[in-house]
Design an enzyme around this catalytic site. Sequence first.
Site, PDB file in Angstrom:
ATOM      1  N   LYS A  30       0.857  -1.179   0.000  1.00  0.00           N
ATOM      2  CA  LYS A  30       0.000   0.000   0.000  1.00  0.00           C
ATOM      3  C   LYS A  30       0.899   1.236   0.000  1.00  0.00           C
ATOM      4  O   LYS A  30       1.936   1.242   0.681  1.00  0.00           O
ATOM      5  CB  LYS A  30      -0.885  -0.022   1.251  1.00  0.00           C
ATOM      6  N   SER A  47      -9.870   1.934   2.780  1.00  0.00           N
ATOM      7  CA  SER A  47      -8.979   2.733   1.970  1.00  0.00           C
ATOM      8  C   SER A  47      -7.942   1.940   1.191  1.00  0.00           C
ATOM      9  O   SER A  47      -7.387   2.447   0.224  1.00  0.00           O
ATOM     10  CB  SER A  47      -8.237   3.724   2.875  1.00  0.00           C
ATOM     11  N   SER A  80     -10.213  -0.548   6.870  1.00  0.00           N
ATOM     12  CA  SER A  80      -9.579  -0.342   5.562  1.00  0.00           C
ATOM     13  C   SER A  80      -8.913  -1.563   4.951  1.00  0.00           C
ATOM     14  O   SER A  80      -8.500  -1.522   3.794  1.00  0.00           O
ATOM     15  CB  SER A  80      -8.558   0.794   5.642  1.00  0.00           C
TER      16      SER A  80
END
Lengths: 489, 479
Positions: free
Chosen positions: A81, A156, A180
């Site tokens: 990420k 997210s 997330s």
Amino acid sequence: MIIKEIQNMTLCALKQGMKDKDFTSLEITEVLLSRINGLGATLNAFITVTAEQAIKEAKDADKLIATGKDKPLLGLPIAHKDLFCTDGVLTSCASKMLHNFIPPYDASVVKNLKASGAIMLGKTNMDEFAMGSSNETSYYGPVKNPWNLDLSPGGSSGGSATAVAACLVPAATGTDTGGSIRQPAALTGITGIKPTYGRVSRFGMIAFASSLDQGGVFTRSVEDAALLLGEMAGFDENDSTSVDVPVPDYLGGINQPVKGLKIGLVRQHFDAGLDDDNAIAVKEALDVLKDQGAVIIDIDLPNIELSVPTYYVVASAECSSNLSRYDGVRFGYRAENYKDLNEFYCKTRGEGFGAEVKRRIMTGTYVLSAGYYDAYYLKAQKVRQLISQDFKKAFEKVDLIAGPTTPSPAFSLGAKMDDPIEMYLNDIYTIGANLAGLPGMSIPCGFVNGLPVGLQLVGKHFGEESLLQCGHHYQQATDWHLQIPEQFK
Amino acid sequence: MNSNWEIVIGLEIHAQLATKSKIFSGASTAYGGEPNTQACLVDLGYPGTLPVLNQQAIEMAIRFGLAVDAEISSRSVFARKNYFYPDLPKGYQISQLDLPIVVGGNMSILDGDGNEKIIGITRAHLEEDAGKSVHEGLDGLSGIDLNRAGTPLLEIVSEPEMSSAREAVAYMRKIHSIVRYLEISDGNMQEGSFRCDANVSIKRFDQKELGTRAELKNLNSFKFIEKAINHEVMRQIEIIEDGGEVKQETRLYDSDLDETRPMRSKEEANDYRYFPDPDLLPVIIDETYIADIKKTLPELPNAKQQRFIETYNLKVSDAQILTTTKQLADFYEAVEKIANTESQISANWVIGDYTAALNRDDLEIKDAKLSAADLAGLLNKIADQTISGKIAKEVFEAMWDGEGSAEEIIESKGLVQITDDSEIETIIDQVIENNPSQLAEYLSGKDRLFGFFVGQVMKETKGKANPQKVNEILKNKLT
């Protein structure tokens, strides 16, 4: 072994394949890179693809393998990420504010996985500074759900989830502040685990809300999650909130039977907010576990309905302070024309941050302000305590808590962008685990209207093992996790 | 100062702790490096970095707390103080608000009349220092030097219990002395390692509630503190006597103009939005740890002063001067141990010639070439009457300049005291013979000419004659 199938394989299978000399790390890497840049490009799952570096690392891994060397993740490709700092590689947090930020160091998670032999294919798209539940707040544009390109993959960590679900990479890291990891895992039909707060180092993981943020993984199976989590977890002297508890052999212990395991079902999770079909999928999943010998017990989390407002006070307060360092002075975006220091700050931050980030900074600044602190921040901290106590009480009766990960399957891109409250409610089932610092995992448990939905399991502090064991047994009995979106087969 | 007014002063002292590395990072705290060479990623507030508490800073804060009879909090919490400024890399300063590490305590000082006065200490908390902005030599631009960012500070907050600028200085000197005794701060005021803010207000003697205060910022010398406070008191008296009201504000002292001027008023004050820092766990301190630290505390100035008075029979004022720093006290005791002179004579030398020489050459005790043993060697030459106290001063200067030991210098310069009676007598006879008119005047009753004869004898012997013997023999001769 046909090379075409490499993309569908789990980490464990790829590892075995390399060991059996069915293919090399370089071959895996090349197949996946070509998918990322070809078929996968429309998904917008990656912000940066580190092809050159990956190929070099794969070649090095192959050399090591040839000499008989072994490391737990040697030659296995993953993605990070884009909020894990990567030495020499853009780490943008999907924000204009950091569109030019190249860290001079690796996050501890990145370092640990590198040391275990993993190869990084790139950095994945996400909501700006991890603030969002749909991956639409990214400066680099939304990520698309591989099951239907008009839908959101959730957020997210939407880029990581989509990359794994679309078979662009077998595993990816994510972070989970209010859901997330678990929410996008559910909406894209893969496995996602957020460990206990303090289990994985936050050093080098760009902060959203420090007391809630926790790194974790997306994989195609619980087994892979056990493998990867075992390598990235552990105490880190650079993170004062990481906990010095030995990391168990997650993978080695995964076959422990679930017979007699007491699973709590939260009454409050099955109220009007939950889609009927979603509820059915979860109930069916529990039946599978019951067949394997687990005992289902109804439990109460009386204050859980307060988790969303509590979360948005605490997380916003922390983020308003955490994001103060983005001032244009030392790194990142800097406005060009300003007449004094005040305007320099206003323009830099006004231009560098997106709308959702600004909304949360404003909210957080407000709840910490003199005269409002007691009514909001302090009250939220008290409610947080109550919610933690609710969990503690529940865990006196059960070993695990199960329920839906999200109220409904994936929603359309754009559907909730104008209604932040509606968007925030998407995390209603996941936020509790963050507030209480508990480990949570989402695994695929069926389809509603052709879209995957997830079963969430929440464990005791440092109870990752029982989550993984339970999830693994469920995946032994089902094939939901093996489903791949048609377009990306 | 106008006697209708009572002055109320409270001090916030910032003492930089003498840790090797910063309070939340591994970067060095050494002073004077090239800009930004002692700032690591944590100090620069880089994304993803996290603070890790320096245990040495905790230990030092506890040492201070124990030294001023304070309570050490079993649980203290770091909080973030949020504000934007270019030299504050994270956009917040890590400090302590509600739960500081040191609570309460007190410090005794001498008030204006020389009486003991106890000043209450409200609290002492740990925090990190900010960097600094550099405006010179950058073609009109501003630069940021973050070497100082993250340096540990102990902020020591007093009760508003000082009632004159002199008391404030006395209190600050005492704290300065304590932190150096404890070796938790070098106390270097020029380098900013020890500085204070003063809260100053005035009220009429019959008035119960405190007046509105002004905060004077960044006072970094004892001289400036006194001047700044006195100036501020006069300003406030003038305002009120003219029928005005003192505004609550922060004022900066300008030492060049000897005046204070406003920095910001209460209305413009920041809302710092303090909240507990989620990156740091509460600091839990157990009793055993405190007890272990307590065992390592040195003898503190007050106790030492008392012991010097009792053991060495020194004047109170001398004992106080000698115990101002541990180094001076240790030096005195080392001299005292070897020297055969009376303790008070040794004290006079340490406080007098020795300290004067240090000050003149701007040296610290550790940097001076003359050791305690050297000085004691000189004093022993006085004690055994080899030289007089007066000659000893000459020998001292030669020793200070590195010309050798007391013995060597006395030898090479031929300064050995003349103690032989017959030798002195011969010289005295000579002097009397050479000054018949003075002799006549003396014998006719001008007693003060006795000194003249002594002086002549000393002149003849280049000061080497034993003064007592000269007096004795001369007295006999002249009657």
